[in-house]
Design a protein around this motif. Structure first.
Motif, PDB file in Angstrom:
ATOM      1  N   ALA A 216       0.834  -1.211   0.000  1.00 10.89           N
ATOM      2  CA  ALA A 216       0.000   0.000   0.000  1.00 10.89           C
ATOM      3  C   ALA A 216       0.866   1.258   0.000  1.00 10.89           C
ATOM      4  O   ALA A 216       0.578   2.225  -0.715  1.00 10.89           O
ATOM      5  CB  ALA A 216      -0.929   0.000   1.209  1.00 10.89           C
ATOM      6  N   GLU A 217       1.949   1.250   0.801  1.00 10.28           N
ATOM      7  CA  GLU A 217       2.829   2.418   0.858  1.00 10.28           C
ATOM      8  C   GLU A 217       3.560   2.628  -0.468  1.00 10.28           C
ATOM      9  O   GLU A 217       3.704   3.771  -0.942  1.00 10.28           O
ATOM     10  CB  GLU A 217       3.850   2.255   1.996  1.00 10.28           C
ATOM     11  N   PHE A 218       3.991   1.526  -1.091  1.00  6.75           N
ATOM     12  CA  PHE A 218       4.691   1.685  -2.356  1.00  6.75           C
ATOM     13  C   PHE A 218       3.730   2.075  -3.471  1.00  6.75           C
ATOM     14  O   PHE A 218       4.082   2.859  -4.358  1.00  6.75           O
ATOM     15  CB  PHE A 218       5.434   0.398  -2.736  1.00  6.75           C
ATOM     16  N   SER A 219       2.505   1.553  -3.448  1.00  9.51           N
ATOM     17  CA  SER A 219       1.490   1.961  -4.433  1.00  9.51           C
ATOM     18  C   SER A 219       1.190   3.447  -4.306  1.00  9.51           C
ATOM     19  O   SER A 219       1.023   4.154  -5.306  1.00  9.51           O
ATOM     20  CB  SER A 219       0.210   1.145  -4.251  1.00  9.51           C
ATOM     21  N   ALA A 220       1.114   3.913  -3.057  1.00  7.15           N
ATOM     22  CA  ALA A 220       0.888   5.346  -2.838  1.00  7.15           C
ATOM     23  C   ALA A 220       2.058   6.158  -3.386  1.00  7.15           C
ATOM     24  O   ALA A 220       1.865   7.180  -4.053  1.00  7.15           O
ATOM     25  CB  ALA A 220       0.704   5.625  -1.349  1.00  7.15           C
ATOM     26  N   PHE A 221       3.285   5.693  -3.125  1.00  8.53           N
ATOM     27  CA  PHE A 221       4.478   6.378  -3.643  1.00  8.53           C
ATOM     28  C   PHE A 221       4.433   6.469  -5.168  1.00  8.53           C
ATOM     29  O   PHE A 221       4.668   7.535  -5.755  1.00  8.53           O
ATOM     30  CB  PHE A 221       5.736   5.635  -3.187  1.00  8.53           C
TER      31      PHE A 221
ATOM     32  N   ASP B  85      13.460   8.161   4.826  1.00  6.11           N
ATOM     33  CA  ASP B  85      12.190   7.573   5.242  1.00  6.11           C
ATOM     34  C   ASP B  85      11.149   7.851   4.163  1.00  6.11           C
ATOM     35  O   ASP B  85      11.409   8.551   3.173  1.00  6.11           O
ATOM     36  CB  ASP B  85      11.727   8.129   6.595  1.00  6.11           C
ATOM     37  N   VAL B  86       9.948   7.315   4.359  1.00  5.81           N
ATOM     38  CA  VAL B  86       8.897   7.406   3.351  1.00  5.81           C
ATOM     39  C   VAL B  86       8.410   8.839   3.158  1.00  5.81           C
ATOM     40  O   VAL B  86       7.925   9.200   2.074  1.00  5.81           O
ATOM     41  CB  VAL B  86       7.731   6.462   3.728  1.00  5.81           C
ATOM     42  N   LEU B  87       8.538   9.691   4.165  1.00  9.11           N
ATOM     43  CA  LEU B  87       8.081  11.076   4.050  1.00  9.11           C
ATOM     44  C   LEU B  87       8.841  11.821   2.954  1.00  9.11           C
ATOM     45  O   LEU B  87       8.239  12.465   2.091  1.00  9.11           O
ATOM     46  CB  LEU B  87       8.244  11.788   5.397  1.00  9.11           C
ATOM     47  N   TRP B  88      10.190  11.736   2.996  1.00 10.18           N
ATOM     48  CA  TRP B  88      10.988  12.410   1.968  1.00 10.18           C
ATOM     49  C   TRP B  88      10.819  11.740   0.610  1.00 10.18           C
ATOM     50  O   TRP B  88      10.868  12.404  -0.440  1.00 10.18           O
ATOM     51  CB  TRP B  88      12.460  12.417   2.372  1.00 10.18           C
ATOM     52  N   LEU B  89      10.609  10.449   0.624  1.00 13.42           N
ATOM     53  CA  LEU B  89      10.373   9.723  -0.625  1.00 13.42           C
ATOM     54  C   LEU B  89       9.110  10.239  -1.303  1.00 13.42           C
ATOM     55  O   LEU B  89       9.103  10.569  -2.505  1.00 13.42           O
ATOM     56  CB  LEU B  89      10.242   8.232  -0.310  1.00 13.42           C
ATOM     57  N   ASP B  90       8.019  10.348  -0.533  1.00 18.26           N
ATOM     58  CA  ASP B  90       6.747  10.811  -1.080  1.00 18.26           C
ATOM     59  C   ASP B  90       6.788  12.290  -1.466  1.00 18.26           C
ATOM     60  O   ASP B  90       6.218  12.698  -2.486  1.00 18.26           O
ATOM     61  CB  ASP B  90       5.611  10.574  -0.077  1.00 18.26           C
ATOM     62  N   ALA B  91       7.484  13.105  -0.641  1.00 16.83           N
ATOM     63  CA  ALA B  91       7.604  14.536  -0.953  1.00 16.83           C
ATOM     64  C   ALA B  91       8.331  14.733  -2.287  1.00 16.83           C
ATOM     65  O   ALA B  91       7.944  15.578  -3.111  1.00 16.83           O
ATOM     66  CB  ALA B  91       8.336  15.261   0.175  1.00 16.83           C
ATOM     67  N   GLY B  92       9.377  13.946  -2.486  1.00 17.56           N
ATOM     68  CA  GLY B  92      10.112  14.034  -3.738  1.00 17.56           C
ATOM     69  C   GLY B  92       9.273  13.605  -4.923  1.00 17.56           C
ATOM     70  O   GLY B  92       9.313  14.224  -5.995  1.00 17.56           O
ATOM     71  N   ARG B  93       8.494  12.545  -4.730  1.00 22.31           N
ATOM     72  CA  ARG B  93       7.640  12.047  -5.823  1.00 22.31           C
ATOM     73  C   ARG B  93       6.562  13.070  -6.182  1.00 22.31           C
ATOM     74  O   ARG B  93       6.248  13.263  -7.354  1.00 22.31           O
ATOM     75  CB  ARG B  93       6.998  10.727  -5.388  1.00 22.31           C
ATOM     76  N   ILE B  94       5.996  13.741  -5.199  1.00 22.00           N
ATOM     77  CA  ILE B  94       4.973  14.762  -5.461  1.00 22.00           C
ATOM     78  C   ILE B  94       5.589  15.959  -6.183  1.00 22.00           C
ATOM     79  O   ILE B  94       5.020  16.478  -7.159  1.00 22.00           O
ATOM     80  CB  ILE B  94       4.288  15.200  -4.153  1.00 22.00           C
ATOM     81  N   SER B  95       6.758  16.417  -5.714  1.00 18.65           N
ATOM     82  CA  SER B  95       7.428  17.537  -6.374  1.00 18.65           C
ATOM     83  C   SER B  95       7.782  17.182  -7.815  1.00 18.65           C
ATOM     84  O   SER B  95       7.575  17.983  -8.743  1.00 18.65           O
ATOM     85  CB  SER B  95       8.699  17.913  -5.613  1.00 18.65           C
ATOM     86  N   LEU B  96       8.281  15.977  -8.008  1.00 19.72           N
ATOM     87  CA  LEU B  96       8.577  15.498  -9.357  1.00 19.72           C
ATOM     88  C   LEU B  96       7.305  15.468 -10.201  1.00 19.72           C
ATOM     89  O   LEU B  96       7.310  15.847 -11.381  1.00 19.72           O
ATOM     90  CB  LEU B  96       9.206  14.108  -9.269  1.00 19.72           C
TER      91      LEU B  96
END
Length: 469
Positions: free
Chosen positions: A69-74, A121-132
């Motif tokens: 679920a976390e990776f799908s969200a990412f 951690d997943v927070l920076w991972l997701d933040a980067g994906r959203i910015s991208l």
């Protein structure tokens, strides 16, 4: 009244002269080639972002201890961020201009890639994906629009399709090396094209159509001289651009509600419909999670990714080569038909595999059908909706209509990319049967509603679609 008639006669004469110049001097200058190359550098990064989750899935999940679920969200956050970028894309492209909007894309993408590369951690991972994703949403709108607005009409389709070609080059790089290169270094590679573009932007001209929109007549001619050559006679083309822009501005106040006028309805339906076709046919899910499909089918992930990476580039080249020869409609029809057939065959193979009928053979056939599916996607449905979107909307509604169309694409893509893993776990064959049905419906839509746009200037095309004199 006489003065007005004389002015219009002079304008029409210049426009006729422009059409004759198109026939006599079909040159493509170094400046057009350079400007297109600089613009599509970010498209390369776009392609890297699309394939990144497939190649890096197992490494990221293991190192950061992520659930499905976390990776799908990412993975889906790219589309969510792109929807935000798409919402702002049209207005930014008008307010800042095409070049400065591209520069904003670069900043967002570079930050996003570096955030992913150094994530703890997943927070920076997701933040980067959203910015991208926000950067990708801007890229998806402004790159094809800019290329369409600077290129001569006889090569506009091929040059605009190079956007999709470079996306596939980025995708190919990630698929080929994604399983053997560390996911952090892979993210740094994804940022490099945006660095190149950020430097190259200072050496390319602004779009003459945008300059006409803000009322800069001398700058329009200066930009056209850069694009067509110093010795080229650009008076006719300059007049056509400025006259059409002025007439549209006089006819409309460029408000959000203008795009819902009767004369613009067909163009809006075409733009939105093509984006729905592009996303609901399942391309985002197949692109983001191809390794999951290979694993489910029983095919080698490493071998599948590498072959897939090599395969997508020549298929995308076909669109560049034939889009101005065959036209947009034939390629879209072939693309939709191939995707529908490929999806249905994948569904049949998963059905047979579930019944334990020829499991070794079905694994190979599934892989071949995925190549067929994605190859057909690359030659038409993958890139041509953005080409056509950049062509059919007049400058006075390009902001609002382009924003709605891009937003439709990315919100639908977010839904497909997030839901794909869950749908695939529910039923692998059912997922692809749904995609196959969408492909069949796409054929009907394209056949009855999508016009051929090759061989016409943007002003001619837009006038014919909207009934503007």
């Amino acid at each position: 009244m006489v003065v007005e008639e004389d002015r219009r006669s002079m304008e029409e004469g210049l426009i006729q002269q422009r059409h004759q110049n198109d026939i006599d001097d079909p040159r493509v200058t170094t400046c057009v080639i350079l400007s297109t190359f600089v613009a599509v550098c970010s498209s390369f990064s776009f392609g890297c972002a699309g394939g990144y989750t497939s190649g890096a899935e197992s490494q990221i999940m293991k190192e950061l201890d992520l659930s499905i679920a976390e990776f799908s969200a990412f993975g889906s956050f790219l589309n969510l961020g792109a929807a935000l970028g798409a919402f702002c894309s049209g207005q930014l492209a008008i307010t800042l201009g095409r070049r400065r909007t591209l520069w904003a894309c670069d900043l967002l993408c570079i930050f996003g890639w570096l955030s992913i590369a150094f994530a703890k951690d997943v927070l920076w991972l997701d933040a980067g994906r959203i910015s991208l994703g926000i950067g990708v949403g801007l890229i998806s709108y402004v790159v094809p629009v800019y290329i369409a607005e600077i290129t001569p009409k006889h090569v506009r389709g091929a040059f605009t399709s190079s956007n999709q070609l470079f996306q596939n080059c980025g995708l190919s790089l990630i698929y080929f090396f994604g399983t053997v290169i560390n996911w952090r270094f892979l993210a740094i590679i994804g940022a490099l094209p945006c660095v190149i573009q950020a430097i190259g932007i200072y050496f390319i001209p602004e779009s003459p159509r945008w300059l006409a929109k803000i009322g800069s007549g001398k700058d329009v001619e200066h930009s056209l001289h850069q694009l067509r050559g110093r010795s080229a006679d650009v008076s006719g083309e300059s007049a056509e651009i400025q006259v059409m822009t002025k007439r549209l501005e006089e006819d409309s106040k460029s408000s959000f509600y203008d795009m819902f006028q009767k004369k613009y309805r067909r163009t809006l339906v075409i733009g939105i419909g093509l984006m729905l076709i592009q996303q609901l046919s399942g391309a985002a899910g197949v692109t983001y999670y191809s390794n999951t499909i290979f694993r489910k089918a029983g095919f080698s992930e490493t071998l599948g990714s590498m072959i897939f990476g090599v395969f997508v580039i020549p298929k995308a080249l076909l669109a560049v080569i034939f889009v101005d020869k065959w036209g947009r409609r034939p390629l879209l029809l072939v693309s939709a038909a191939g995707m529908s057939i490929g999806s249905l065959l994948i569904g049949v193979c998963f059905t047979l595999q579930g019944m334990d009928i020829l499991p070794e053979l079905t694994a190979v056939v599934i892989f071949i059908c995925i190549l067929v599916y994605f190859g057909c996607f690359a030659i038409g449905v993958g890139g041509l909706p953005w080409v056509i979107m950049s062509e059919i909307f007049p400058i006075n509604i390009k902001v609002s209509a382009g924003t709605i169309v891009a937003l439709t694409s990315w919100t639908t893509g977010w839904f497909v990319s997030y839901a794909f893993n869950f749908m695939f776990e529910w039923s692998a064959q059912g997922t692809f049967y749904i995609f196959g049905v969408v492909g069949g419906a796409s054929l009907v839509f394209i056949w009855f509603l999508v016009p051929e746009t090759k061989g016409q200037s943007l002003e001619e095309l837009q006038a014919s679609l909207t009934g503007t004199t």
